[in-house]
Design a protein around this motif. Sequence first.
Motif, PDB file in Angstrom:
ATOM      1  N   ILE A 134       0.854  -1.197   0.000  1.00  0.00           N
ATOM      2  CA  ILE A 134       0.000   0.000   0.000  1.00  0.00           C
ATOM      3  C   ILE A 134       0.887   1.244   0.000  1.00  0.00           C
ATOM      4  O   ILE A 134       1.838   1.334   0.780  1.00  0.00           O
ATOM      5  CB  ILE A 134      -0.907   0.022   1.254  1.00  0.00           C
ATOM      6  N   LYS A 135       0.565   2.189  -0.877  1.00  0.00           N
ATOM      7  CA  LYS A 135       1.255   3.483  -0.865  1.00  0.00           C
ATOM      8  C   LYS A 135       0.542   4.389   0.129  1.00  0.00           C
ATOM      9  O   LYS A 135      -0.626   4.751  -0.048  1.00  0.00           O
ATOM     10  CB  LYS A 135       1.243   4.093  -2.261  1.00  0.00           C
ATOM     11  N   GLY A 136       1.248   4.703   1.244  1.00  0.00           N
ATOM     12  CA  GLY A 136       0.644   5.490   2.296  1.00  0.00           C
ATOM     13  C   GLY A 136       0.512   6.953   1.958  1.00  0.00           C
ATOM     14  O   GLY A 136       1.001   7.428   0.915  1.00  0.00           O
ATOM     15  N   ILE A 137      -0.166   7.700   2.853  1.00  0.00           N
ATOM     16  CA  ILE A 137      -0.396   9.121   2.669  1.00  0.00           C
ATOM     17  C   ILE A 137       0.914   9.892   2.589  1.00  0.00           C
ATOM     18  O   ILE A 137       0.997  10.978   2.002  1.00  0.00           O
ATOM     19  CB  ILE A 137      -1.281   9.660   3.821  1.00  0.00           C
ATOM     20  N   ASP A 138       1.991   9.287   3.176  1.00  0.00           N
ATOM     21  CA  ASP A 138       3.313   9.916   3.137  1.00  0.00           C
ATOM     22  C   ASP A 138       4.118   9.540   1.902  1.00  0.00           C
ATOM     23  O   ASP A 138       5.286   9.920   1.758  1.00  0.00           O
ATOM     24  CB  ASP A 138       4.109   9.569   4.397  1.00  0.00           C
ATOM     25  N   GLY A 139       3.525   8.767   1.003  1.00  0.00           N
ATOM     26  CA  GLY A 139       4.203   8.372  -0.226  1.00  0.00           C
ATOM     27  C   GLY A 139       5.049   7.126  -0.092  1.00  0.00           C
ATOM     28  O   GLY A 139       5.573   6.622  -1.100  1.00  0.00           O
ATOM     29  N   LYS A 140       5.187   6.578   1.125  1.00  0.00           N
ATOM     30  CA  LYS A 140       5.981   5.377   1.334  1.00  0.00           C
ATOM     31  C   LYS A 140       5.123   4.119   1.130  1.00  0.00           C
ATOM     32  O   LYS A 140       3.886   4.170   1.250  1.00  0.00           O
ATOM     33  CB  LYS A 140       6.574   5.371   2.746  1.00  0.00           C
ATOM     34  N   LYS A 141       5.804   2.984   0.858  1.00  0.00           N
ATOM     35  CA  LYS A 141       5.097   1.707   0.687  1.00  0.00           C
ATOM     36  C   LYS A 141       5.041   0.958   2.017  1.00  0.00           C
ATOM     37  O   LYS A 141       6.036   0.892   2.739  1.00  0.00           O
ATOM     38  CB  LYS A 141       5.783   0.843  -0.373  1.00  0.00           C
ATOM     39  N   TYR A 142       3.866   0.353   2.274  1.00  0.00           N
ATOM     40  CA  TYR A 142       3.655  -0.422   3.497  1.00  0.00           C
ATOM     41  C   TYR A 142       3.029  -1.769   3.130  1.00  0.00           C
ATOM     42  O   TYR A 142       2.324  -1.891   2.124  1.00  0.00           O
ATOM     43  CB  TYR A 142       2.724   0.314   4.463  1.00  0.00           C
ATOM     44  N   ASN A 143       3.270  -2.777   3.985  1.00  0.00           N
ATOM     45  CA  ASN A 143       2.660  -4.096   3.783  1.00  0.00           C
ATOM     46  C   ASN A 143       2.169  -4.618   5.140  1.00  0.00           C
ATOM     47  O   ASN A 143       2.801  -5.456   5.768  1.00  0.00           O
ATOM     48  CB  ASN A 143       3.665  -5.080   3.171  1.00  0.00           C
ATOM     49  N   PRO A 144       1.001  -4.114   5.611  1.00  0.00           N
ATOM     50  CA  PRO A 144       0.484  -4.490   6.932  1.00  0.00           C
ATOM     51  C   PRO A 144       0.240  -5.989   7.091  1.00  0.00           C
ATOM     52  O   PRO A 144       0.470  -6.557   8.159  1.00  0.00           O
ATOM     53  CB  PRO A 144      -0.829  -3.713   7.037  1.00  0.00           C
ATOM     54  N   SER A 145      -0.238  -6.637   6.024  1.00  0.00           N
ATOM     55  CA  SER A 145      -0.548  -8.071   6.115  1.00  0.00           C
ATOM     56  C   SER A 145       0.714  -8.896   6.350  1.00  0.00           C
ATOM     57  O   SER A 145       0.706  -9.862   7.122  1.00  0.00           O
ATOM     58  CB  SER A 145      -1.250  -8.541   4.840  1.00  0.00           C
ATOM     59  N   HIS A 146       1.823  -8.507   5.678  1.00  0.00           N
ATOM     60  CA  HIS A 146       3.093  -9.211   5.865  1.00  0.00           C
ATOM     61  C   HIS A 146       3.593  -9.045   7.303  1.00  0.00           C
ATOM     62  O   HIS A 146       4.041 -10.003   7.932  1.00  0.00           O
ATOM     63  CB  HIS A 146       4.136  -8.690   4.875  1.00  0.00           C
ATOM     64  N   GLU A 147       3.497  -7.813   7.825  1.00  0.00           N
ATOM     65  CA  GLU A 147       3.943  -7.554   9.193  1.00  0.00           C
ATOM     66  C   GLU A 147       3.098  -8.314  10.211  1.00  0.00           C
ATOM     67  O   GLU A 147       3.587  -8.696  11.281  1.00  0.00           O
ATOM     68  CB  GLU A 147       3.891  -6.050   9.472  1.00  0.00           C
ATOM     69  N   ALA A 148       1.835  -8.532   9.907  1.00  0.00           N
ATOM     70  CA  ALA A 148       0.939  -9.257  10.819  1.00  0.00           C
ATOM     71  C   ALA A 148       1.055 -10.774  10.677  1.00  0.00           C
ATOM     72  O   ALA A 148       0.431 -11.518  11.441  1.00  0.00           O
ATOM     73  CB  ALA A 148      -0.501  -8.816  10.570  1.00  0.00           C
ATOM     74  N   GLY A 149       1.833 -11.250   9.692  1.00  0.00           N
ATOM     75  CA  GLY A 149       2.016 -12.690   9.507  1.00  0.00           C
ATOM     76  C   GLY A 149       0.853 -13.380   8.825  1.00  0.00           C
ATOM     77  O   GLY A 149       0.666 -14.592   8.969  1.00  0.00           O
ATOM     78  N   ILE A 150       0.072 -12.612   8.064  1.00  0.00           N
ATOM     79  CA  ILE A 150      -1.089 -13.189   7.358  1.00  0.00           C
ATOM     80  C   ILE A 150      -0.671 -13.599   5.952  1.00  0.00           C
ATOM     81  O   ILE A 150       0.052 -12.871   5.266  1.00  0.00           O
ATOM     82  CB  ILE A 150      -2.245 -12.177   7.302  1.00  0.00           C
ATOM     83  N   ALA A 151      -1.134 -14.774   5.506  1.00  0.00           N
ATOM     84  CA  ALA A 151      -0.736 -15.310   4.203  1.00  0.00           C
ATOM     85  C   ALA A 151      -1.961 -15.677   3.380  1.00  0.00           C
ATOM     86  O   ALA A 151      -3.071 -15.845   3.907  1.00  0.00           O
ATOM     87  CB  ALA A 151       0.150 -16.537   4.400  1.00  0.00           C
ATOM     88  N   ILE A 152      -1.739 -15.794   2.069  1.00  0.00           N
ATOM     89  CA  ILE A 152      -2.807 -16.251   1.173  1.00  0.00           C
ATOM     90  C   ILE A 152      -3.275 -17.636   1.624  1.00  0.00           C
ATOM     91  O   ILE A 152      -2.475 -18.519   1.920  1.00  0.00           O
ATOM     92  CB  ILE A 152      -2.303 -16.296  -0.278  1.00  0.00           C
ATOM     93  N   GLY A 153      -4.588 -17.816   1.690  1.00  0.00           N
ATOM     94  CA  GLY A 153      -5.162 -19.081   2.148  1.00  0.00           C
ATOM     95  C   GLY A 153      -5.646 -19.026   3.579  1.00  0.00           C
ATOM     96  O   GLY A 153      -6.396 -19.903   4.016  1.00  0.00           O
ATOM     97  N   ASP A 154      -5.225 -17.998   4.340  1.00  0.00           N
ATOM     98  CA  ASP A 154      -5.724 -17.826   5.704  1.00  0.00           C
ATOM     99  C   ASP A 154      -7.183 -17.389   5.680  1.00  0.00           C
ATOM    100  O   ASP A 154      -7.651 -16.769   4.714  1.00  0.00           O
ATOM    101  CB  ASP A 154      -4.903 -16.785   6.467  1.00  0.00           C
ATOM    102  N   GLY A 211      -4.053  -4.120   3.054  1.00  0.00           N
ATOM    103  CA  GLY A 211      -3.245  -4.834   2.061  1.00  0.00           C
ATOM    104  C   GLY A 211      -3.678  -6.258   1.788  1.00  0.00           C
ATOM    105  O   GLY A 211      -2.849  -7.109   1.458  1.00  0.00           O
ATOM    106  N   LEU A 212      -4.988  -6.533   1.922  1.00  0.00           N
ATOM    107  CA  LEU A 212      -5.499  -7.888   1.689  1.00  0.00           C
ATOM    108  C   LEU A 212      -6.644  -7.875   0.689  1.00  0.00           C
ATOM    109  O   LEU A 212      -7.476  -6.959   0.693  1.00  0.00           O
ATOM    110  CB  LEU A 212      -6.006  -8.511   3.003  1.00  0.00           C
ATOM    111  N   TRP A 213      -6.680  -8.910  -0.170  1.00  0.00           N
ATOM    112  CA  TRP A 213      -7.851  -9.194  -1.005  1.00  0.00           C
ATOM    113  C   TRP A 213      -8.538 -10.390  -0.391  1.00  0.00           C
ATOM    114  O   TRP A 213      -7.905 -11.410  -0.109  1.00  0.00           O
ATOM    115  CB  TRP A 213      -7.435  -9.516  -2.440  1.00  0.00           C
ATOM    116  N   VAL A 214      -9.861 -10.270  -0.158  1.00  0.00           N
ATOM    117  CA  VAL A 214     -10.583 -11.361   0.517  1.00  0.00           C
ATOM    118  C   VAL A 214     -11.822 -11.750  -0.290  1.00  0.00           C
ATOM    119  O   VAL A 214     -12.333 -10.971  -1.101  1.00  0.00           O
ATOM    120  CB  VAL A 214     -10.993 -10.964   1.954  1.00  0.00           C
ATOM    121  N   ARG A 215     -12.293 -12.975  -0.039  1.00  0.00           N
ATOM    122  CA  ARG A 215     -13.506 -13.477  -0.699  1.00  0.00           C
ATOM    123  C   ARG A 215     -14.407 -14.115   0.350  1.00  0.00           C
ATOM    124  O   ARG A 215     -13.924 -14.776   1.273  1.00  0.00           O
ATOM    125  CB  ARG A 215     -13.126 -14.494  -1.785  1.00  0.00           C
TER     126      ARG A 215
END
Length: 433
Positions: A134-154, A211-215
Motif C-alpha cells: 500500500i502506498k501510504g499518505i506519506d508516499g511510502k510503501k507499506y505491507n500491513p498483512s506481511h507484518e501481521a504474519g497473514i498469508a494467502i489461504g488464511d 493490504g489484503l484481497w478477501v472473498r
Amino acid sequence: MTNYKNKRFFLLFFILIVFSLFACYDLVNVLTFPNNVRVFENEKQPIDVNFPFKVSTLQEENEFLRIQENNYTTTYVNPIKKGKTNLELNFLGLIPIKKVTVNIMPKLKVIPGGQCIGVKLNTKGVLVVGTEDIKGIDGKKYNPSHEAGIAIGDTILEINGEKVKDSQHVISVINENKEKSLKLKVKRKNRTFKTSITPVQTYEEKDYKIGLWVRDKTAGVGTLTFYEPNSKVFGALGHAITDIDTGLLLTVEKGEVIKSKVASIKQGKRGKPGEIKGIFYDTNRPIGKLEYNTKFGIYGHLYKPMDNSIYSKPIEVAGQHEIKVGKATILTTIENSTVEEYDVYIEKVSKQRSCSTKGMVIKVTDKRLLKRTGGIVQGMSGSPIIQNGKLVGAITHVFVNDPTKGYGIFIEWMIDKAQIQQYESKLARRGCP
C-alpha cells in the motif's frame, strides 16, 4: 550327496526368504488395517487379510457376524444383524496383532440424482486470496498483512472480538477504526492464531486498507448424486468446492442448493476440459440447505423430494467389493433440466481403505453423450454411477488428455460423509476420517 544337501538347503532357504517377505508385507497390511469398518446387514464381504494372519471374533458365539475362510486364501465376514462387534487380527490364530470394530448397518436405499443443481456458498469469515503493498499518505510503501504474519489461504474469523460477516464488513470495520491497531483471529489450515494489524491511509483514495484481497462467497453448478428419502439428506459433486484462486476448500457458514438448468455446453477435447454452463432459477425458493463442504462432496438437507423420472423408487447402495469391471450407466443432465441415463464402462476398480475421490476409472461409451459433450465435462461431477441396479459411485474428475474417461468415487465414502447412521428415519454422526 553333499551337492544334493546343499541344493535342498538353498531351496529351503529361498522358500524361507520368500515366505518372510510375504509375511512382512502382510504384517504391514494388518497393522495399517482400519480401526473401524462398516458392513451391511446380510451381505457377505471379503476381508483383506491373508495367511499367515487370521481374522477371528472375540466371542465364541458372536450374535452379529460369522467368519468364513476359503482355503486360507480369502476370509469373509458374514453380518447377521444390525449392531457393533469386534474382530481380532492375529498371527496364525495365536498372537493378537490388532483389534477392529465392525459396525453392521441396515441395508441402505437412496433415490439416485442426476439433476443439474445450483450451489451458493457463503464462507465462515473471509478467505485471504491475495496481498499487496500500500502506498501510504506519506508516499511510502507499506505491507500491513506481511507484518501481521497473514498469508494467502488464511481465513479471518474475527476482528476485535467480533465475528466477521463478509468482505464488506471487513472494509467497514477498518474505516471505522482508521489508524487504530486491529486484533484479528485467523485460521490457517487446522490451527487458529491471533495477530494485530494496523490499517494504512492510502495516498490516492485517502481511505484505510490492510493490504489484503478477501472473498466471502462462491456459486456454481454441479450434479446431485443421491438423497435418502426419509431424512432427505443429500450428497452431490463427489469432490470439494474450492476457491478459484487458492485451490483451498471453502468452509460453509451458510449455503443453499437451488434449481438450475443447462444453458450451454462447451464440448471436451484432448487437453481442454469441457464445461456445462447453467442458469439458476427460482432463486427465492431454494430446494435445500447446504451444510458441509468436504473433500468428498457437498452435503445437506433437501426441503422436499426431487423428482427423478428414471428412478422414482429408492435403490440399494453397493459396497466397493460389489463393483466389477464392466458395463454401467450414469445419470446426468445435459439439456434444460431433464435427467437422462447414459452407458459407461467401468475400466478399473481400486480397493481403498480410506476415502479418495479416485476409486474407479470410468469410460463413456454412449454415442449420444459423446456427440453432445465429448465425454465427461465440468458440471457433471456428482453424476451417479449405477451398476446391476445399485448405486455404486459418482463421477468426480475428467482425464484432461482423454475427456471420454474420468474418475469416480465409491458411493460408500459419500454415504459416510453424508452422516446418515439410522437409515430408516433419523440422523447421527459418523464418517470416514
